[in-house]
Design an enzyme around this catalytic site. Structure first.
Site, PDB file in Angstrom:
ATOM      1  N   LYS A 159     -13.657-162.044   8.473  1.00  0.00           N
ATOM      2  CA  LYS A 159     -13.970-162.313   9.872  1.00  0.00           C
ATOM      3  C   LYS A 159     -14.855-163.555   9.890  1.00  0.00           C
ATOM      4  O   LYS A 159     -16.082-163.475   9.924  1.00  0.00           O
ATOM      5  CB  LYS A 159     -14.679-161.085  10.467  1.00  0.00           C
ATOM      6  CG  LYS A 159     -14.668-161.024  11.964  1.00  0.00           C
ATOM      7  CD  LYS A 159     -15.079-159.625  12.431  1.00  0.00           C
ATOM      8  CE  LYS A 159     -15.430-159.635  13.914  1.00  0.00           C
ATOM      9  NZ  LYS A 159     -14.326-159.979  14.796  1.00  0.00           N
TER      10      LYS A 159
HETATM   11  N1  PPE Z   1      -8.533-158.728  15.268  1.00  0.00           N
HETATM   12  C1  PPE Z   1      -9.373-159.738  15.558  1.00  0.00           C
HETATM   13  C2  PPE Z   1      -8.900-161.120  15.404  1.00  0.00           C
HETATM   14  C3  PPE Z   1     -10.666-159.434  15.982  1.00  0.00           C
HETATM   15  O1  PPE Z   1     -11.494-160.434  16.253  1.00  0.00           O
HETATM   16  C4  PPE Z   1     -11.065-158.098  16.138  1.00  0.00           C
HETATM   17  C5  PPE Z   1     -12.438-157.772  16.618  1.00  0.00           C
HETATM   18  C6  PPE Z   1     -10.141-157.087  15.829  1.00  0.00           C
HETATM   19  C7  PPE Z   1      -8.891-157.450  15.396  1.00  0.00           C
HETATM   20  C8  PPE Z   1     -10.507-155.644  15.915  1.00  0.00           C
HETATM   21  O2  PPE Z   1     -11.383-155.288  14.890  1.00  0.00           O
HETATM   22  P1  PPE Z   1     -12.428-154.103  15.041  1.00  0.00           P
HETATM   23  O3  PPE Z   1     -13.446-154.543  16.007  1.00  0.00           O
HETATM   24  O4  PPE Z   1     -12.927-153.893  13.689  1.00  0.00           O
HETATM   25  O5  PPE Z   1     -11.665-152.941  15.541  1.00  0.00           O
HETATM   26  N2  PPE Z   1     -12.938-158.677  17.583  1.00  0.00           N
HETATM   27  C9  PPE Z   1     -14.345-158.750  17.853  1.00  0.00           C
HETATM   28  C10 PPE Z   1     -14.692-160.030  18.547  1.00  0.00           C
HETATM   29  C11 PPE Z   1     -14.765-160.076  20.007  1.00  0.00           C
HETATM   30  C12 PPE Z   1     -15.410-161.368  20.486  1.00  0.00           C
HETATM   31  O6  PPE Z   1     -15.002-161.861  21.522  1.00  0.00           O
HETATM   32  O7  PPE Z   1     -16.319-161.867  19.849  1.00  0.00           O
HETATM   33  C13 PPE Z   1     -14.842-157.461  18.501  1.00  0.00           C
HETATM   34  O8  PPE Z   1     -14.067-156.711  19.062  1.00  0.00           O
HETATM   35  O9  PPE Z   1     -16.030-157.203  18.377  1.00  0.00           O
END
Ligand code: PPE
Length: 306
Positions: A159
């Site tokens: 990330k």
């Molecule tokens: N894919 C991506 C690209 C992503 O950024 C997130 C989280 C997810 C999947 C889902 O992952 P998880 O949160 O572990 O279920 N995205 C974060 C960023 C949001 C933002 O705008 O900053 C979040 O949901 O916290």
């Protein structure tokens, strides 16, 4: 959505006032995007605020750092405590938590290895990421003309801050075209994920979500939801999805820490199901919302009290 300030931000071991949480303009990560971060949520529970799957988020933060060869100058336990302390000191029941590991001031140029590593944790109240309307009635999705990263261009398991340019490009395109959110395909043409969420579809009664190899982040909500769905007796598979699977899906939804569980109303103007959130989506959403607030015994290990 403008930011709502809280009192304190944790910076390298100290709690500083929100307005004093500043960095130098020659901060390395600001120029080259080589940093890693997490997005976590704290929820109000019967026994006070609790952070959902905090340990798993911090584990992923360290994995992201390892991929980028960033040496985090704190232990996982110290950052777990930093998140809890920051929630506690801000006296907040529900919030979003943003740990950030970034390369600081003192080195420029593309070799990041000599740069100092800094860590911060900020918290703020953040409402429904894709709107209350989205949570209730679903969102309108557009398949992006931008592809998700090729795994040999950008590592999907990390990330990384700079990786989000790709997401922002897709988001801009979708919004400008009148949609709520974008779906990105992998360079091989499989469905990858959304700009900040994983995606699930229901086809022939089976729930399917794309693998890491399609360029998706290994989502913690994706994992929670897959577990919940299996425990509900649904069949869940991690596997490749085609664009056309989205067009004829019985149900579809997206998952993420910020977004939570959001039904998909349509994809490229093809209505999903009858256009209303389907029964499996509704059930999973309901159990997830109860789980994060510590109301489901089976998953109480995920709820980490501050
Ligand atoms: N894919 C991506 C690209 C992503 O950024 C997130 C989280 C997810 C999947 C889902 O992952 P998880 O949160 O572990 O279920 N995205 C974060 C960023 C949001 C933002 O705008 O900053 C979040 O949901 O916290």
């Amino acid at each position: 959505m403008p930011l709502t300030k809280t009192d304190k931000i944790w910076m390298d071991g100290e709690l500083v006032d929100w307005d004093d949480a500043r960095i130098h303009i020659l901060t390395h990560t600001l120029h080259y995007g080589c940093g890693v971060f997490e997005g976590i949520r704290a929820y109000s529970t019967a026994s006070g605020p609790a952070i959902f799957r905090l340990t798993d988020h911090i584990r992923r933060l360290f994995e992201s750092a390892k991929i980028f060869m960033i040496d985090v100058p704190f232990t996982p336990q110290e950052l777990i405590d930093a998140c809890k302390d920051t929630v506690r000191v801000n006296n907040i029941q529900e919030c979003y938590i943003r740990p950030l590991v970034y390369l600081g001031y003192g080195e420029m140029g593309l070799n990041p290895l000599p740069a100092p590593v800094n860590v911060s944790v900020a918290v703020w109240p953040w409402g429904a990421y894709l709107g209350e309307e989205g949570i209730s009635n679903g969102v309108r999705m557009k398949i992006s003309s931008w592809q998700r990263h090729d795994p040999n261009a950008m590592p999907p398991a990390a990330k990384g801050t700079g990786m989000y340019i790709n997401s922002s490009m897709a988001k801009i395109e979708a919004i400008k075209a009148g949609y709520d959110e974008a779906i990105l395909l992998s360079p091989q043409g499989y469905v990858s994920e959304c700009t900040g969420e994983n995606i699930f579809v229901v086809r022939h009664g089976k729930i399917i979500t794309p693998p890491l190899s399609a360029g998706a982040l290994e989502g913690i909500t994706q994992n929670s939801v897959a577990t919940i769905a299996r425990d509900l007796g649904y069949e869940v598979e991690v596997g490749n999805i085609l664009r056309s699977d989205l067009y004829v899906a019985e149900e579809a939804f997206l998952t993420g820490t910020a977004a939570e569980v959001v039904p998909i109303q349509s994809v490229d103007d093809r209505v999903v199901g009858d256009g209303r959130p389907g029964p499996m989506t509704r059930k999973i959403q309901e159990v997830y919302m109860a789980t994060i607030r510590g109301q489901v015994d089976q998953y109480k290990d995920w709820v980490e009290h501050v």
